[in-house]
Enzyme design. Sequence first.
Site, PDB file in Angstrom:
ATOM      1  N   LYS A 194       0.863  -1.189   0.000  1.00  0.00           N
ATOM      2  CA  LYS A 194       0.000   0.000   0.000  1.00  0.00           C
ATOM      3  C   LYS A 194       0.896   1.234   0.000  1.00  0.00           C
ATOM      4  CE  LYS A 194      -3.560   2.431   2.571  1.00  0.00           C
ATOM      5  NZ  LYS A 194      -4.579   2.347   3.616  1.00  0.00           N
ATOM      6  N   LYS A 247      -2.192  -1.448  -3.818  1.00  0.00           N
ATOM      7  CA  LYS A 247      -3.081  -0.287  -3.740  1.00  0.00           C
ATOM      8  C   LYS A 247      -2.265   0.989  -3.831  1.00  0.00           C
ATOM      9  CE  LYS A 247      -6.081   1.925  -0.436  1.00  0.00           C
ATOM     10  NZ  LYS A 247      -6.544   1.949   0.926  1.00  0.00           N
TER      11      LYS A 247
HETATM   12  C1  PBG Z   1      -7.471   3.346   5.826  1.00  0.00           C
HETATM   13  C2  PBG Z   1      -7.716   3.242   4.372  1.00  0.00           C
HETATM   14  C3  PBG Z   1      -7.498   4.215   3.370  1.00  0.00           C
HETATM   15  C4  PBG Z   1      -8.010   3.686   2.197  1.00  0.00           C
HETATM   16  C5  PBG Z   1      -8.480   2.404   2.490  1.00  0.00           C
HETATM   17  N1  PBG Z   1      -8.273   2.143   3.835  1.00  0.00           N
HETATM   18  C6  PBG Z   1      -6.974   5.591   3.453  1.00  0.00           C
HETATM   19  C7  PBG Z   1      -5.610   5.829   3.883  1.00  0.00           C
HETATM   20  O1  PBG Z   1      -4.777   4.932   4.024  1.00  0.00           O
HETATM   21  O2  PBG Z   1      -5.327   7.002   4.132  1.00  0.00           O
HETATM   22  C8  PBG Z   1      -8.061   4.401   0.877  1.00  0.00           C
HETATM   23  C9  PBG Z   1      -9.112   3.931  -0.072  1.00  0.00           C
HETATM   24  C10 PBG Z   1      -9.442   4.862  -1.184  1.00  0.00           C
HETATM   25  O3  PBG Z   1      -8.826   5.901  -1.421  1.00  0.00           O
HETATM   26  O4  PBG Z   1     -10.421   4.524  -1.896  1.00  0.00           O
HETATM   27  N2  PBG Z   1      -6.238   3.010   6.284  1.00  0.00           N
END
Ligand code: PBG
Length: 322
Positions: A194, A247
């Site tokens: 991520k 992601k």
């Molecule tokens: C929480 C999380 C996030 C997303 C999914 N789970 C945001 C982040 O890490 O700041 C992002 C999903 C999206 O942008 O659609 N940790």
Amino acid sequence: MNRRNRILRQSPAIRAMMQETNILPDDLMALLFINEGRDYKEEIPSMPGYYRLSLDYTLKEVKSLWSMGIKSVLLFVKIREELKDKEGKEALNPDGLMQQSIRAIKDACPGMVVMTDVALDPFSSDGHDGIVINGEIVNDPSVEVLAKMSLSHTQAGADFVAPSDMMDGRIAAIRNILESNGFTKTGILSYSAKYASCFYGPFRDALDSAPGFGDKKTYQMNPANRIEAIKETLMDVEEGADIVMVKPAMAYLDVIREVKNAVHVPVSAYHVSGEYSMIKAAAQRGWLNEDEAIMESTLAIKRAGTDLIATYFAKDIVRILS
Ligand code: PBG
């Protein structure tokens, strides 16, 4: 010429026969933003056409997704400011919004595969995915809470927990707490690679979960890195992840392919909020054909090597396919 490639592109029937990649409703994970209250449905300003729903509307939505052939939902909750604190205690409340939602969804639509986001940001007054001590997002105390949060979601009936926090060692800790509590059938979908991405902006509006200070670069990955994604993912598999995830999706297709080649577990990708909003915004201006942009993007994510795609376009995709 002894080879004419256009032979295989000459008619819709031949093109369909030669198509290497297809999208099925089974490939899609739908994303739900659940809000407190009843009879509440609010469009997210930076995500046109996407809504925060109260639980009663969420249940209707889940039934409609199921009837369309979509088999899994990934849940996120938005809680009131007063419920947030430094430790994210509300995340562990057995009657919290997430836990209530899991129970209600499994009750209303038992076949639906319920997955839950595991991270502290929607519950933390600091807006970070872990615990903050003296301005630092501390790893091991965060992992302890995230493991308890996973157990709590599992006790409420979640089929998979999906840790999105990027702390070190959390997959092993989650597997361990599930095993030692007798939960041998709960899956872990790990957000393995991520990235610290600007494309999460609209999501943070949706959940009011933007970091209170700084950014997430000490835990989420540097977008410049490729080899690190393999390291992260291999470690998650070793620690017990059933499904891994890359992601965002569209900007990281190379990473998806490399991860797919490196592991022997299903690979998912998250077509994130900012990627959704870009297509929506261009389509609203008439600059892109929305349905074509949705299908081409999703196909590209599948072609790169995903078995499962988390997408805000899940319903659109099924509509377009039929
Ligand atoms: C929480 C999380 C996030 C997303 C999914 N789970 C945001 C982040 O890490 O700041 C992002 C999903 C999206 O942008 O659609 N940790």
